[in-house]
Scaffold this motif. Structure first.
Motif, mmCIF file in Angstrom:
data_model
loop_
_atom_site.group_PDB
_atom_site.id
_atom_site.type_symbol
_atom_site.label_atom_id
_atom_site.label_comp_id
_atom_site.label_asym_id
_atom_site.label_seq_id
_atom_site.Cartn_x
_atom_site.Cartn_y
_atom_site.Cartn_z
ATOM 1 N N LYS A 121 0.827 -1.206 0.000
ATOM 2 C CA LYS A 121 0.000 0.000 0.000
ATOM 3 C C LYS A 121 0.861 1.255 0.000
ATOM 4 C CE LYS A 121 -1.754 1.572 3.749
ATOM 5 N NZ LYS A 121 -2.526 1.793 4.987
ATOM 6 N N VAL A 122 1.853 1.303 0.868
ATOM 7 C CA VAL A 122 2.722 2.480 0.952
ATOM 8 C C VAL A 122 3.429 2.728 -0.379
ATOM 9 C CG1 VAL A 122 4.826 3.376 2.017
ATOM 10 C CG2 VAL A 122 3.046 2.362 3.443
ATOM 11 N N THR A 123 3.914 1.659 -0.991
ATOM 12 C CA THR A 123 4.602 1.794 -2.278
ATOM 13 C C THR A 123 3.656 2.303 -3.353
ATOM 14 O OG1 THR A 123 6.112 -0.008 -1.689
ATOM 15 C CG2 THR A 123 5.937 0.559 -4.027
ATOM 16 N N GLY A 124 2.449 1.746 -3.389
ATOM 17 C CA GLY A 124 1.478 2.167 -4.396
ATOM 18 C C GLY A 124 1.077 3.621 -4.245
ATOM 19 N N ILE A 125 0.797 4.027 -3.015
ATOM 20 C CA ILE A 125 0.407 5.422 -2.788
ATOM 21 C C ILE A 125 1.577 6.355 -3.081
ATOM 22 C CG2 ILE A 125 -0.320 7.087 -1.031
ATOM 23 C CD1 ILE A 125 -1.947 4.861 0.269
ATOM 24 N N GLY A 126 2.778 5.957 -2.675
ATOM 25 C CA GLY A 126 3.947 6.789 -2.953
ATOM 26 C C GLY A 126 4.178 6.971 -4.438
ATOM 27 N N ALA A 127 4.015 5.891 -5.203
ATOM 28 C CA ALA A 127 4.203 5.983 -6.653
ATOM 29 C C ALA A 127 3.141 6.874 -7.292
ATOM 30 C CB ALA A 127 4.160 4.582 -7.268
ATOM 31 N N ALA A 128 1.887 6.730 -6.838
ATOM 32 C CA ALA A 128 0.814 7.568 -7.367
ATOM 33 C C ALA A 128 1.049 9.036 -7.015
ATOM 34 C CB ALA A 128 -0.537 7.108 -6.817
ATOM 35 N N ALA A 129 1.537 9.286 -5.793
ATOM 36 C CA ALA A 129 1.829 10.659 -5.379
ATOM 37 C C ALA A 129 2.934 11.267 -6.229
ATOM 38 C CB ALA A 129 2.218 10.678 -3.905
#
Length: 279
Positions: A121-129
């Motif tokens: 989740k953290v990786t996905g949100i960070g990439a989207a950000a």
């Protein structure tokens, strides 16, 4: 932005969220709703399907109301944060993931050779950000552009995470999200949070009534959209200050219980309990 447009966007958010909640309610007692069922802090049965309902309606409302140059970023951060948050809601409930909570838990899992659902989740949100920072970049170049990109990435990802940290009592994250959305209504970019505000207010009664929880899906999606609105502030100093505050609160959450602090603070305690059922 005229006063009428935010109101219309908020009403559209309300309508969208109520329709999505009706769909969630139809699934709750069916086999498809079983993975989303939980027992809350008071021992009452709740459904996490309120999260996808909020994530969908808030994202749709944000895209509808965002300035043209921000619509793609709003769609991206809302959708991705909701998707990976939903993954964490489901996969994170598995017994082997029980210890993988918080930053310390994710790091421990990596040291043990495992990738926690939270880390995904953290990786996905960070990439989207980071992608949102690229999509909304200004005409500047060099160090100033780099600083702006870091601020946008940090605000989107950090606010997504912080709002999720508040989702420990009925209505807490939704109230915080609604207050932040109201604060962001002004200016040409205010339409970005008008739809999410309406959607949040629409799900709040179900949340306070302990029929649903926002879960990671709803809280992360709403938080990411609020972070994108923060990133639209003209003052770089204001954005940096907001990011510093979000980072400080996130780090503090590793050692301090937000619930304990809220219960010990009269004004916050009253707001937190407003509309909630008695334990």
């Amino acid at each position: 932005m005229s006063g009428r447009r935010p109101a219309l966007l908020a009403l559209a958010g309300v309508a969208s969220a109520r329709a999505a909640l009706a769909g969630a309610a139809a699934l709750t007692d069916r086999p498809a709703g079983a993975p989303w069922r939980r027992t809350n802090y008071a021992g009452r049965p709740v459904s996490l399907l309120g999260g996808p309902a909020l994530a969908f309606s808030a994202t749709a409302g944000a895209v509808l109301g965002a300035p043209p140059g921000t619509r793609a970023a709003a769609a991206l951060v809302g959708a991705v944060s909701g998707l990976v948050g939903g993954y964490d809601d489901l996969a994170g409930a598995r017994p082997e993931q029980a210890r993988d909570k918080g930053l310390a838990g994710h790091l421990r899992a990596l040291r043990e050779g495992r990738v926690s659902a939270g880390a995904v989740k953290v990786t996905g949100i960070g990439a989207a950000a980071a992608a949102a920072a690229f999509l909304t970049r200004g005409p500047g170049r060099g160090s100033a552009a780099l600083v702006d990109g870091v601020l946008t990435t940090g605000l989107v990802a950090g606010t997504a995470n912080l709002l999720n940290l508040l989702d420990l009592r009925p209505g807490r994250a939704a109230k915080a999200g609604a207050i932040a959305a109201v604060a962001g209504l002004g200016g040409p970019a205010g339409g970005l949070v008008a739809g999410p505000l309406g959607a949040t207010l629409a799900v709040l009664p179900e949340d306070l009534g302990e029929r649903i929880m926002l879960g990671d899906c709803g809280a992360n999606a709403l938080g990411a959209l609020l972070g994108l609105r923060l990133a639209g502030a003209h003052s770089r100093g204001a954005r940096a200050g907001a990011l510093a505050a979000i980072t400080a609160l996130t780090l503090a959450s590793e050692r301090i219980s937000f619930t304990r602090v809220i219960e010990a603070t009269p004004g916050l305690r009253d707001l937190d309990r407003l509309g909630r059922r008695s334990s």
